[in-house]
Design a protein around this motif. Structure first.
Motif, mmCIF file in Angstrom:
data_model
loop_
_atom_site.group_PDB
_atom_site.id
_atom_site.type_symbol
_atom_site.label_atom_id
_atom_site.label_comp_id
_atom_site.label_asym_id
_atom_site.label_seq_id
_atom_site.Cartn_x
_atom_site.Cartn_y
_atom_site.Cartn_z
ATOM 1 N N ALA A 190 0.843 -1.189 0.000
ATOM 2 C CA ALA A 190 0.000 0.000 0.000
ATOM 3 C C ALA A 190 0.881 1.243 0.000
ATOM 4 N N GLY A 191 0.506 2.231 -0.804
ATOM 5 C CA GLY A 191 1.290 3.452 -0.925
ATOM 6 C C GLY A 191 2.300 3.430 -2.045
ATOM 7 N N TRP A 192 2.491 2.268 -2.675
ATOM 8 C CA TRP A 192 3.416 2.205 -3.812
ATOM 9 C C TRP A 192 2.796 2.921 -5.012
ATOM 10 N N LEU A 193 3.616 3.699 -5.692
ATOM 11 C CA LEU A 193 3.218 4.265 -6.976
ATOM 12 C C LEU A 193 3.361 3.179 -8.037
ATOM 13 N N VAL A 194 2.323 2.980 -8.847
ATOM 14 C CA VAL A 194 2.383 1.958 -9.890
ATOM 15 C C VAL A 194 3.140 2.541 -11.076
ATOM 16 N N THR A 195 4.387 2.176 -11.186
ATOM 17 C CA THR A 195 5.224 2.548 -12.317
ATOM 18 C C THR A 195 5.081 1.478 -13.404
ATOM 19 N N PRO A 196 5.620 1.712 -14.600
ATOM 20 C CA PRO A 196 5.576 0.641 -15.609
ATOM 21 C C PRO A 196 6.198 -0.658 -15.120
ATOM 22 N N ALA A 197 7.314 -0.571 -14.375
ATOM 23 C CA ALA A 197 7.954 -1.792 -13.871
ATOM 24 C C ALA A 197 7.078 -2.485 -12.843
ATOM 25 N N VAL A 198 6.445 -1.698 -11.951
ATOM 26 C CA VAL A 198 5.551 -2.301 -10.958
ATOM 27 C C VAL A 198 4.377 -2.983 -11.655
ATOM 28 N N ALA A 199 3.820 -2.344 -12.677
ATOM 29 C CA ALA A 199 2.715 -2.954 -13.412
ATOM 30 C C ALA A 199 3.146 -4.282 -14.027
ATOM 31 N N GLY A 200 4.360 -4.318 -14.569
ATOM 32 C CA GLY A 200 4.858 -5.564 -15.136
ATOM 33 C C GLY A 200 5.008 -6.651 -14.086
ATOM 34 N N LEU A 201 5.523 -6.279 -12.908
ATOM 35 C CA LEU A 201 5.681 -7.256 -11.820
ATOM 36 C C LEU A 201 4.326 -7.801 -11.385
ATOM 37 N N LEU A 202 3.343 -6.911 -11.251
ATOM 38 C CA LEU A 202 2.020 -7.365 -10.822
ATOM 39 C C LEU A 202 1.379 -8.261 -11.878
ATOM 40 N N ALA A 203 1.633 -7.969 -13.145
ATOM 41 C CA ALA A 203 1.139 -8.856 -14.200
ATOM 42 C C ALA A 203 1.789 -10.228 -14.093
ATOM 43 N N GLN A 204 3.103 -10.260 -13.828
ATOM 44 C CA GLN A 204 3.771 -11.545 -13.625
ATOM 45 C C GLN A 204 3.126 -12.330 -12.501
#
Length: 382
Positions: free
Chosen positions: A141-155
């Motif tokens: 919680a509180g993390w900014l969803v960056t392109p890399a974070v979005a990729g990790l969550l997709a994984q």
């Protein structure tokens, strides 16, 4: 509502703005629409990452002990090899393909020697769950969803993620002299806050719900402050003490609570932050363009970060070189260009001119005790 006798120190004003508001409620959005939003809750892996032992290189998966004989080929996304590899057996394999049971290493094409007797020390196999186990927290919680974070969550198998609702901002640019388009006639000025503040609002993760020019009329201003469908009302050009500056009186009649009323900084001193009785917010910015930009970075941007649940990013520090006079108790904010391991002041900046800021990379925060070459915090302008 009493008038504030002392201006709030710049650093305190920014801290007050950052801590004033609780984050807005959460909403679930598709992952591809979450970039730039702030997570409202932790997102966990729905499966092991990776889900199977997979090849980290193109080459040959080999059983224990060589030399090896190649039995076939395994492609990424293709069928899993049906049998365990014994000593002396190998399969050609592509990056990302599931490694057969019994494989002890993948020999990369570039260095593969199938006649050798022993497997290499480096196996080039990504083991199941080595990045994360099912149920492990991938982003908090509180993390900014960056392109890399979005990729990790997709994984990790995420399709939708919980994010804070974007704050809705109403931008009210006041002044009988302000026009929205074209070349100003004598006595007129163009609206610079519309494009400038709108960009800052979007950069802080909020949306501009309404943007309008307003005559210097306290009744009209009161109506726009009372109108619904905005979490924050930004008022420009009405926060000082002149005959046409009605914001203080309008806020007093509305029962607002002023958290910041004038800030000890140059430029941008006549700025304010107030809470309306219904929980909405008002940010008042001075009408001079560069002063207004400084005020927006002081109270508006941190307030929007707080509403989205995002921490104010730490400001980098670099030595700042330039001919600037800092007089206590005022903080000076000056445009600077980055020059490797230091920053250089852009000369000639004035409260009414954006020329210096337009050619700058950041605003340097120069406080009492700063001298030419001393380090200072930098507020990015990009």
């Amino acid at each position: 509502m009493p008038t504030t006798d002392r201006a709030t120190p710049w650093r305190a004003a920014r801290r007050i703005a950052a801590e004033a508001a609780a984050p807005l409620p959460a909403e679930d959005v598709p992952l591809d629409r979450a970039v730039g939003r702030v997570l409202a809750a932790a997102v966990r892996a729905r499966a092991d990452l990776p889900g199977s032992d997979t090849a980290a290189m193109d080459g040959y998966a080999v059983g224990a002990g060589g030399p090896w004989r190649v039995l076939g080929r395994v492609m990424a996304g293709g069928p899993v090899w049906p049998r365990a590899l014994a000593a002396g057996q190998a399969v050609e394999i592509m990056t990302g393909a599931v490694v057969p049971a019994g494989a002890v290493a993948v020999l990369p094409y570039e260095t593969a020697d199938l006649t050798r007797a022993a497997a290499p020390d480096r196996p080039h196999i990504r083991r199941a769950g080595e990045d994360a186990r099912a149920g492990a927290e991938l982003a908090g919680a509180g993390w900014l969803v960056t392109p890399a974070v979005a990729g990790l969550l997709a994984q990790g198998g995420a399709d939708e993620v919980p994010v804070r609702r974007r704050p809705r901002v109403r931008l009210v640019v006041t002044g009988d002299e302000v026009i929205g388009a074209g070349v100003p006639a004598p006595g007129q000025v163009r609206d610079v806050f519309g494009p400038m503040v709108s960009a800052l609002v979007r950069g802080a993760g909020a949306v501009v719900a309404e943007r309008l020019l307003l005559r210097d009329d306290p009744g009209l201003l009161a109506d726009r402050l009372a109108a619904p469908d905005a979490d924050v009302v930004v008022v420009t050009g009405s926060s000082s003490a002149g005959a046409a500056d009605h914001l203080h009186r309008v806020l007093e009649k509305a029962g607002a609570r002023r958290l910041v009323d004038r800030v000890a900084c140059r430029p941008g001193g006549p700025q304010l932050l107030a809470a309306l009785p219904d929980g909405r917010w008002v940010a008042g910015l001075p009408g001079n363009p560069f002063a207004g930009l400084v005020a927006a970075l002081t109270v508006l941007q941190p307030l929007l970060y707080g509403l989205t649940g995002r921490a104010v990013p730490p400001a980098p520090r670099l030595p700042v070189h330039g001919d600037v006079v800092v007089t206590a108790p005022h903080t000076r904010l000056v445009p600077v260009r980055l020059a490797g391991d230091h920053a250089v002041v852009v000369p000639g900046s004035r409260p009414a001119s954006l020329a210096g800021a337009a050619g700058a990379d950041a605003l340097a925060v120069l406080e009492d005790g700063w001298a030419d070459g001393s380090p200072a915090e930098l507020l990015p302008l990009t």
